[in-house]
Design a protein around this motif. Sequence first.
Motif, mmCIF file in Angstrom:
data_model
loop_
_atom_site.group_PDB
_atom_site.id
_atom_site.type_symbol
_atom_site.label_atom_id
_atom_site.label_comp_id
_atom_site.label_asym_id
_atom_site.label_seq_id
_atom_site.Cartn_x
_atom_site.Cartn_y
_atom_site.Cartn_z
ATOM 1 N N PHE A 111 -16.996 10.037 -1.546
ATOM 2 C CA PHE A 111 -15.999 9.578 -2.519
ATOM 3 C C PHE A 111 -14.674 10.302 -2.292
ATOM 4 C CE2 PHE A 111 -15.647 8.382 -7.314
ATOM 5 C CZ PHE A 111 -14.645 7.495 -7.001
ATOM 6 N N ALA A 112 -14.734 11.611 -2.046
ATOM 7 C CA ALA A 112 -13.519 12.383 -1.781
ATOM 8 C C ALA A 112 -12.824 11.880 -0.525
ATOM 9 C CB ALA A 112 -13.861 13.867 -1.646
ATOM 10 N N ASP A 113 -13.591 11.570 0.516
ATOM 11 C CA ASP A 113 -13.000 11.017 1.738
ATOM 12 C C ASP A 113 -12.308 9.691 1.461
ATOM 13 O OD1 ASP A 113 -13.733 13.092 3.306
ATOM 14 O OD2 ASP A 113 -15.209 12.003 4.506
ATOM 15 N N PHE A 114 -12.957 8.866 0.656
ATOM 16 C CA PHE A 114 -12.413 7.550 0.326
ATOM 17 C C PHE A 114 -11.071 7.670 -0.392
ATOM 18 C CE2 PHE A 114 -12.266 4.045 -2.866
ATOM 19 C CZ PHE A 114 -12.095 2.996 -1.984
ATOM 20 N N MET A 143 0.842 -1.190 0.000
ATOM 21 C CA MET A 143 0.000 0.000 0.000
ATOM 22 C C MET A 143 0.873 1.234 0.000
ATOM 23 S SD MET A 143 -3.043 -1.195 -0.055
ATOM 24 C CE MET A 143 -4.089 0.161 0.446
ATOM 25 N N SER A 144 0.278 2.393 -0.240
ATOM 26 C CA SER A 144 1.047 3.623 -0.338
ATOM 27 C C SER A 144 1.467 4.106 1.027
ATOM 28 C CB SER A 144 0.200 4.687 -1.025
ATOM 29 O OG SER A 144 -0.909 4.982 -0.227
ATOM 30 N N GLN A 145 2.384 5.083 1.034
ATOM 31 C CA GLN A 145 2.882 5.640 2.288
ATOM 32 C C GLN A 145 1.810 6.442 3.006
ATOM 33 O OE1 GLN A 145 5.808 5.055 3.688
ATOM 34 N NE2 GLN A 145 6.249 3.613 2.043
ATOM 35 N N ARG A 146 0.957 7.160 2.244
ATOM 36 C CA ARG A 146 0.004 8.068 2.872
ATOM 37 C C ARG A 146 -1.174 7.312 3.454
ATOM 38 N NH1 ARG A 146 -4.264 11.252 0.672
ATOM 39 N NH2 ARG A 146 -3.714 10.576 -1.417
ATOM 40 N N ARG A 147 -1.402 7.489 4.719
ATOM 41 C CA ARG A 147 -2.529 6.921 5.455
ATOM 42 C C ARG A 147 -2.627 5.408 5.306
ATOM 43 N NH1 ARG A 147 -6.040 11.040 6.897
ATOM 44 N NH2 ARG A 147 -6.968 9.477 8.238
ATOM 45 N N ARG A 148 -1.549 4.707 5.624
ATOM 46 C CA ARG A 148 -1.552 3.253 5.510
ATOM 47 C C ARG A 148 -2.551 2.590 6.451
ATOM 48 N NH1 ARG A 148 2.575 0.722 2.915
ATOM 49 N NH2 ARG A 148 4.302 2.005 2.177
ATOM 50 N N GLY A 162 -19.447 1.920 -0.472
ATOM 51 C CA GLY A 162 -20.286 3.070 -0.210
ATOM 52 C C GLY A 162 -20.010 3.810 1.061
ATOM 53 N N THR A 163 -19.060 3.361 1.884
ATOM 54 C CA THR A 163 -18.770 4.056 3.129
ATOM 55 C C THR A 163 -17.719 5.107 2.891
ATOM 56 O OG1 THR A 163 -16.965 2.596 3.782
ATOM 57 C CG2 THR A 163 -19.197 1.936 4.410
ATOM 58 N N SER A 164 -17.552 6.010 3.858
ATOM 59 C CA SER A 164 -16.547 7.057 3.728
ATOM 60 C C SER A 164 -15.255 6.655 4.428
ATOM 61 C CB SER A 164 -17.070 8.372 4.303
ATOM 62 O OG SER A 164 -17.459 8.176 5.647
ATOM 63 N N VAL A 165 -15.073 5.395 4.700
ATOM 64 C CA VAL A 165 -13.858 4.785 5.217
ATOM 65 C C VAL A 165 -13.565 5.170 6.657
ATOM 66 C CG1 VAL A 165 -11.565 4.084 4.482
ATOM 67 C CG2 VAL A 165 -13.017 5.237 2.878
ATOM 68 N N ALA A 166 -14.479 5.838 7.307
ATOM 69 C CA ALA A 166 -14.357 6.160 8.730
ATOM 70 C C ALA A 166 -13.026 6.783 9.080
ATOM 71 C CB ALA A 166 -14.576 4.903 9.553
ATOM 72 N N LEU A 167 -12.669 7.840 8.356
ATOM 73 C CA LEU A 167 -11.397 8.496 8.599
ATOM 74 C C LEU A 167 -11.377 9.219 9.925
ATOM 75 C CD1 LEU A 167 -10.610 10.010 5.127
ATOM 76 C CD2 LEU A 167 -9.681 7.971 6.169
ATOM 77 N N SER A 168 -12.482 9.784 10.312
ATOM 78 C CA SER A 168 -12.563 10.541 11.546
ATOM 79 C C SER A 168 -14.001 10.546 12.005
ATOM 80 C CB SER A 168 -12.080 11.983 11.304
ATOM 81 O OG SER A 168 -12.970 12.641 10.431
ATOM 82 N N ALA A 201 -8.277 9.075 1.823
ATOM 83 C CA ALA A 201 -7.867 8.193 2.909
ATOM 84 C C ALA A 201 -6.658 7.343 2.558
ATOM 85 C CB ALA A 201 -9.030 7.280 3.296
ATOM 86 N N ASP A 202 -6.501 7.020 1.279
ATOM 87 C CA ASP A 202 -5.421 6.127 0.880
ATOM 88 C C ASP A 202 -5.033 6.463 -0.546
ATOM 89 O OD1 ASP A 202 -3.798 3.979 0.106
ATOM 90 O OD2 ASP A 202 -4.790 2.649 1.516
ATOM 91 N N ALA A 203 -3.775 6.764 -0.767
ATOM 92 C CA ALA A 203 -3.323 7.173 -2.098
ATOM 93 C C ALA A 203 -3.563 6.094 -3.142
ATOM 94 C CB ALA A 203 -1.839 7.534 -2.062
ATOM 95 N N ASP A 204 -3.657 4.836 -2.723
ATOM 96 C CA ASP A 204 -3.929 3.771 -3.675
ATOM 97 C C ASP A 204 -5.283 3.944 -4.354
ATOM 98 O OD1 ASP A 204 -1.548 2.719 -2.894
ATOM 99 O OD2 ASP A 204 -2.405 1.130 -1.654
ATOM 100 N N ALA A 205 -6.173 4.685 -3.696
ATOM 101 C CA ALA A 205 -7.507 4.908 -4.253
ATOM 102 C C ALA A 205 -7.542 6.092 -5.210
ATOM 103 C CB ALA A 205 -8.512 5.126 -3.123
ATOM 104 N N ALA A 206 -6.410 6.729 -5.467
ATOM 105 C CA ALA A 206 -6.359 7.865 -6.399
ATOM 106 C C ALA A 206 -6.343 7.332 -7.827
ATOM 107 C CB ALA A 206 -5.138 8.734 -6.119
ATOM 108 N N ILE A 207 -7.488 6.856 -8.271
ATOM 109 C CA ILE A 207 -7.659 6.277 -9.601
ATOM 110 C C ILE A 207 -8.586 7.185 -10.397
ATOM 111 C CG2 ILE A 207 -8.600 4.311 -10.876
ATOM 112 C CD1 ILE A 207 -7.821 2.556 -8.468
#
Length: 200
Positions: free
Chosen positions: A35-38, A1-6, A16-22, A41-47
């Motif tokens: 979607f923006a939160d998702f 996984m990426s370095q950011r927010r592992r 459909g969830t916002s990944v419970a970042l906070s 949350a993880d650079a791997d999701a920057a698709i």
Amino acid sequence: MSQRRRDVDLELAQPGTSVALSSSSSSRLTGFPSFADFVAADADAAIYRKYERLSARNLLYLQSELHEMEGQLEELDAEDVKERESYDREAQKRARQWPNYARGENERARRHRELQQEIGIKLRTYHKALILENQVLKLSAPTSRVLKAFKRWFQSNPLPVLWGRDKDLFRDERDLVALAPVETDRLNIFLQKYFGWFLR
């Protein structure tokens, strides 16, 4: 996984969830906010989409516009040659001295300057588009593992996160890029972490 927010695992995110970042994440509406939160949350999701067909069409149009301008400039140059052959010195002066070119008052001189200005503007746009397209083409596609998790999250039951045309936003997998591609899988990460000294 990426370095950011592992700490947030793309593969474990629920559709459909916002990944419970906070504590504030749960208050996000499902859609662009979640979607923006998702993605954040993880650079791997920057698709994202490359829009290859749109980019190709844009470059083709710009190319043809410049080709047309090039033809117009050549026609003006040919007219100047005819003037020289008829012993008109103005064309020769415009070709050799910048002040004559820049301040010439006859119709052809004005047409030359206007066309050259248009060419300069269009060339900058075209060259910038070429360079950007070159950079986009070097971007990596998302791995099948990450893309599967990404699309599983996006296609929540019974509706996708985004509606309308955007429900099919990621259908063409050949047109997708990962801004932070995963270079190793979990096994490789494990081996590198605990046995890296041995694998060197």
